[in-house]
Motif scaffolding. Sequence first.
Motif, mmCIF file in Angstrom:
data_model
loop_
_atom_site.group_PDB
_atom_site.id
_atom_site.type_symbol
_atom_site.label_atom_id
_atom_site.label_comp_id
_atom_site.label_asym_id
_atom_site.label_seq_id
_atom_site.Cartn_x
_atom_site.Cartn_y
_atom_site.Cartn_z
ATOM 1 N N TYR A 188 -19.673 -34.309 -5.838
ATOM 2 C CA TYR A 188 -19.045 -33.422 -4.859
ATOM 3 C C TYR A 188 -20.139 -32.720 -4.079
ATOM 4 N N VAL A 189 -20.477 -33.301 -2.928
ATOM 5 C CA VAL A 189 -21.615 -32.811 -2.153
ATOM 6 C C VAL A 189 -21.216 -31.814 -1.068
ATOM 7 N N LEU A 190 -19.920 -31.681 -0.824
ATOM 8 C CA LEU A 190 -19.426 -30.739 0.177
ATOM 9 C C LEU A 190 -18.437 -29.771 -0.457
ATOM 10 N N GLU A 191 -18.446 -28.559 0.058
ATOM 11 C CA GLU A 191 -17.485 -27.556 -0.365
ATOM 12 C C GLU A 191 -16.906 -26.932 0.894
ATOM 13 N N ALA A 192 -15.620 -26.686 0.867
ATOM 14 C CA ALA A 192 -14.947 -26.072 2.013
ATOM 15 C C ALA A 192 -14.180 -24.845 1.552
ATOM 16 N N VAL A 193 -14.073 -23.884 2.455
ATOM 17 C CA VAL A 193 -13.213 -22.726 2.247
ATOM 18 C C VAL A 193 -12.004 -22.947 3.155
ATOM 19 N N VAL A 194 -10.828 -22.930 2.552
ATOM 20 C CA VAL A 194 -9.599 -23.166 3.309
ATOM 21 C C VAL A 194 -8.723 -21.925 3.211
ATOM 22 N N ARG A 195 -8.331 -21.421 4.381
ATOM 23 C CA ARG A 195 -7.383 -20.309 4.440
ATOM 24 C C ARG A 195 -6.008 -20.905 4.719
#
Length: 151
Positions: free
Chosen positions: A69-76
């Motif tokens: 898992y090389v990407l992380e996102a913040v989702v609202r």
Amino acid sequence: MEFILKSALDDLDRTILGALVRDARISWKDLAAEAGVSSPTIRDRVKRLQDTGVVQNFVVEISPAALGYVLEAVVRFRPLPGKRHVLEQQIQDTDRIVQCDKVTGEDGFVARVLLKEIGELDPLLEVFGRMATTNTSIVKSSPVRMRPPPF
């Protein structure tokens, strides 16, 4: 968990907590040596810290990158009318969402999502389209990861 500490932490408690934060697997012997007290005293103090709710868990931290898992996102997530409960359940059921907070304001939830590649983001979010509008930011870095509160 609502918690009220019946007595203030003393210097020994702070020393124990600091050592456990650095290495939760530290031996009683090493922890006792660092704190300058006996192993039975350490065991009793750690037990008291657990019983009062100050120490809640001893956990393993797993590296998302080591699992690909090389990407992380913040989702609202902003729930659509009447969809808050179904949205919350879908968030809980989505294993790529590794953290989520129910928040005040226009957004109902703020979540952290793990991705192996950017192409996974749209299919993951499509599931939520009938329940909420979303706003997504890709995490570039995390100058402050989750850390313990000051003690």
